[in-house]
Scaffold this active site. Structure first.
Site, PDB file in Angstrom:
ATOM      1  N   GLY A   1       0.836  -1.193   0.000  1.00  0.00           N
ATOM      2  CA  GLY A   1       0.000   0.000   0.000  1.00  0.00           C
ATOM      3  C   GLY A   1       0.870   1.243   0.000  1.00  0.00           C
ATOM      4  O   GLY A   1       2.087   1.173   0.262  1.00  0.00           O
TER       5      GLY A   1
ATOM      6  N   GLN B   1       2.593   9.915   2.125  1.00  0.00           N
ATOM      7  CA  GLN B   1       3.960   9.375   2.182  1.00  0.00           C
ATOM      8  C   GLN B   1       4.847   9.918   1.059  1.00  0.00           C
ATOM      9  O   GLN B   1       6.066   9.853   1.148  1.00  0.00           O
ATOM     10  CB  GLN B   1       3.928   7.844   2.103  1.00  0.00           C
ATOM     11  CG  GLN B   1       3.301   7.193   3.335  1.00  0.00           C
ATOM     12  CD  GLN B   1       3.199   5.695   3.167  1.00  0.00           C
ATOM     13  OE1 GLN B   1       2.245   5.199   2.574  1.00  0.00           O
ATOM     14  NE2 GLN B   1       4.176   4.974   3.676  1.00  0.00           N
TER      15      GLN B   1
ATOM     16  N   CYS C   1       5.975  -0.439   7.361  1.00  0.00           N
ATOM     17  CA  CYS C   1       5.606   0.824   6.724  1.00  0.00           C
ATOM     18  C   CYS C   1       6.794   1.307   5.909  1.00  0.00           C
ATOM     19  O   CYS C   1       7.925   1.314   6.416  1.00  0.00           O
ATOM     20  CB  CYS C   1       5.237   1.861   7.796  1.00  0.00           C
ATOM     21  SG  CYS C   1       4.742   3.447   7.105  1.00  0.00           S
ATOM     22  N   LEU C   2       6.528   1.705   4.678  1.00  0.00           N
ATOM     23  CA  LEU C   2       7.616   2.187   3.824  1.00  0.00           C
ATOM     24  C   LEU C   2       8.216   3.486   4.383  1.00  0.00           C
ATOM     25  O   LEU C   2       9.335   3.845   4.035  1.00  0.00           O
ATOM     26  CB  LEU C   2       7.102   2.402   2.394  1.00  0.00           C
ATOM     27  CG  LEU C   2       6.562   1.128   1.719  1.00  0.00           C
ATOM     28  CD1 LEU C   2       5.942   1.465   0.374  1.00  0.00           C
ATOM     29  CD2 LEU C   2       7.647   0.075   1.575  1.00  0.00           C
TER      30      LEU C   2
ATOM     31  N   HIS D   1      -4.420   1.116   7.789  1.00  0.00           N
ATOM     32  CA  HIS D   1      -3.052   1.648   7.901  1.00  0.00           C
ATOM     33  C   HIS D   1      -2.888   2.855   6.959  1.00  0.00           C
ATOM     34  O   HIS D   1      -2.364   3.898   7.362  1.00  0.00           O
ATOM     35  CB  HIS D   1      -2.062   0.531   7.545  1.00  0.00           C
ATOM     36  CG  HIS D   1      -0.624   0.925   7.506  1.00  0.00           C
ATOM     37  ND1 HIS D   1       0.313   0.449   8.402  1.00  0.00           N
ATOM     38  CD2 HIS D   1       0.070   1.753   6.654  1.00  0.00           C
ATOM     39  CE1 HIS D   1       1.491   0.961   8.108  1.00  0.00           C
ATOM     40  NE2 HIS D   1       1.376   1.761   7.048  1.00  0.00           N
ATOM     41  N   GLU D   2      -3.340   2.701   5.710  1.00  0.00           N
ATOM     42  CA  GLU D   2      -3.164   3.792   4.729  1.00  0.00           C
ATOM     43  C   GLU D   2      -4.057   4.982   5.067  1.00  0.00           C
ATOM     44  O   GLU D   2      -3.660   6.138   4.896  1.00  0.00           O
ATOM     45  CB  GLU D   2      -3.461   3.296   3.307  1.00  0.00           C
ATOM     46  CG  GLU D   2      -2.618   2.122   2.828  1.00  0.00           C
ATOM     47  CD  GLU D   2      -1.129   2.316   2.996  1.00  0.00           C
ATOM     48  OE1 GLU D   2      -0.667   3.473   3.000  1.00  0.00           O
ATOM     49  OE2 GLU D   2      -0.413   1.314   3.150  1.00  0.00           O
TER      50      GLU D   2
ATOM     51  N   HIS E   1      -2.454   7.154   7.545  1.00  0.00           N
ATOM     52  CA  HIS E   1      -1.488   8.088   6.942  1.00  0.00           C
ATOM     53  C   HIS E   1      -2.191   9.378   6.508  1.00  0.00           C
ATOM     54  O   HIS E   1      -1.651  10.475   6.684  1.00  0.00           O
ATOM     55  CB  HIS E   1      -0.842   7.468   5.701  1.00  0.00           C
ATOM     56  CG  HIS E   1       0.316   6.559   5.980  1.00  0.00           C
ATOM     57  ND1 HIS E   1       1.433   6.960   6.681  1.00  0.00           N
ATOM     58  CD2 HIS E   1       0.559   5.268   5.629  1.00  0.00           C
ATOM     59  CE1 HIS E   1       2.303   5.966   6.755  1.00  0.00           C
ATOM     60  NE2 HIS E   1       1.789   4.907   6.132  1.00  0.00           N
TER      61      HIS E   1
HETATM   62  O1  K1U Z   1       1.903   2.242   4.067  1.00  0.00           O
HETATM   63  C1  K1U Z   1       2.956   1.701   3.796  1.00  0.00           C
HETATM   64  O2  K1U Z   1       3.994   2.203   4.136  1.00  0.00           O
HETATM   65  C2  K1U Z   1       2.987   0.381   3.070  1.00  0.00           C
HETATM   66  C3  K1U Z   1       2.972  -0.800   4.001  1.00  0.00           C
HETATM   67  C4  K1U Z   1       1.532  -1.249   4.160  1.00  0.00           C
HETATM   68  C5  K1U Z   1       1.209  -2.249   5.211  1.00  0.00           C
HETATM   69  C6  K1U Z   1       2.016  -3.328   5.499  1.00  0.00           C
HETATM   70  C7  K1U Z   1       1.638  -4.256   6.474  1.00  0.00           C
HETATM   71  C8  K1U Z   1       0.455  -4.100   7.139  1.00  0.00           C
HETATM   72  C9  K1U Z   1      -0.328  -3.017   6.868  1.00  0.00           C
HETATM   73  C10 K1U Z   1       0.031  -2.096   5.892  1.00  0.00           C
HETATM   74  C11 K1U Z   1       3.845  -1.882   3.371  1.00  0.00           C
HETATM   75  O3  K1U Z   1       3.568  -2.345   2.324  1.00  0.00           O
HETATM   76  S1  K1U Z   1       5.253  -2.406   4.237  1.00  0.00           S
HETATM   77  C12 K1U Z   1       5.918  -3.691   3.178  1.00  0.00           C
HETATM   78  C13 K1U Z   1       5.134  -4.955   3.219  1.00  0.00           C
HETATM   79  O4  K1U Z   1       4.416  -5.204   4.159  1.00  0.00           O
HETATM   80  C14 K1U Z   1       5.235  -5.926   2.097  1.00  0.00           C
HETATM   81  C15 K1U Z   1       5.971  -5.675   0.986  1.00  0.00           C
HETATM   82  C16 K1U Z   1       6.028  -6.586  -0.051  1.00  0.00           C
HETATM   83  C17 K1U Z   1       5.347  -7.764   0.017  1.00  0.00           C
HETATM   84  C18 K1U Z   1       4.599  -8.051   1.133  1.00  0.00           C
HETATM   85  C19 K1U Z   1       4.528  -7.133   2.175  1.00  0.00           C
HETATM   86 ZN    ZN Z   2       2.710   3.077   6.138  1.00  0.00          ZN
END
Ligand code: K1U
Ligand code: ZN
Length: 168
Positions: A46, A51, A91-92, A133-134, A137
């Site tokens: 997401g 972000q 979270c990125l 989560h998004e 943000h």
């Molecule tokens: O919002 C963001 O920063 C993105 C975040 C979203 C998220 C992850 C986990 C739970 C809720 C919301 C991410 O994508 S972090 C990376 C991640 O979880 C992932 C990346 C690639 C494949 C699978 C998972």
């Molecule tokens: Zn995030």
């Protein structure tokens, strides 16, 4: 298409409350396209406009294993929430840290698409967690806000140290 710069905690711009999208024009479509490219490249499941330092109520996501089910939510609203789920979240904007967060397990959401067309749908599991989560943000909230002060401050110190090392 362009990769966008992702802000990192504790950047104060991540605390901005996003404004509703009112213009469904070509600029919006370009931003959505760039956000998908940035999310897939990161990689993430997401990405919220906040972000990438765009303070409008827009998020993109793809929670599929095949990474071919893109979904874009504009002006999303959670109409109802049920159940509880505790899941490891990343979270990125908080790279390298994963912590358990408790959220609703099933939600009903109203949204608009890139053309401004309204719809409603239900989400559960990881999709529901990702949307919450998004949407946090978009309200200037991060998953670290659900952690203890001690944990959040440790994460902040480590990320600030990393950022200083990168820029020196
Ligand atoms: O919002 C963001 O920063 C993105 C975040 C979203 C998220 C992850 C986990 C739970 C809720 C919301 C991410 O994508 S972090 C990376 C991640 O979880 C992932 C990346 C690639 C494949 C699978 C998972
Ligand atoms: Zn995030």
């Amino acid at each position: 298409m362009a990769l966008l710069n992702i802000l990192h905690f504790p950047d104060p711009r991540l605390r901005t409350v996003a404004k509703p999208v009112s213009e469904f024009d070509e600029n919006l479509k370009q931003l959505v396209s760039d956000m998908f490219e940035t999310m897939y490249e990161a990689p993430g499941i997401g990405l919220a406009a906040t972000q990438v330092d765009r303070h409008i109520r827009l998020l993109v996501m793809d929670v599929s294993e095949t990474r071919n089910q893109p979904r874009c939510l504009i002006n999303p609203v959670i109409l109802s929430a049920e159940g509880e789920e505790e899941m490891d979240e990343g979270c990125l904007s908080v790279p390298g840290f994963y912590e358990k967060v408790r959220r609703a397990d099933r939600i009903r959401v109203s949204t608009q698409d890139v053309d401004g067309v309204s719809s409603e749908f239900e989400a559960e599991g990881i999709e529901a967690v990702c949307i919450q989560h998004e949407m946090d943000h978009l309200d200037g909230k991060l998953f670290v806000d659900y952690l203890s002060n001690l944990k959040r401050n440790r994460i902040r110190s480590k990320l600030v140290k990393q950022q200083k090392q990168k820029s020196s």
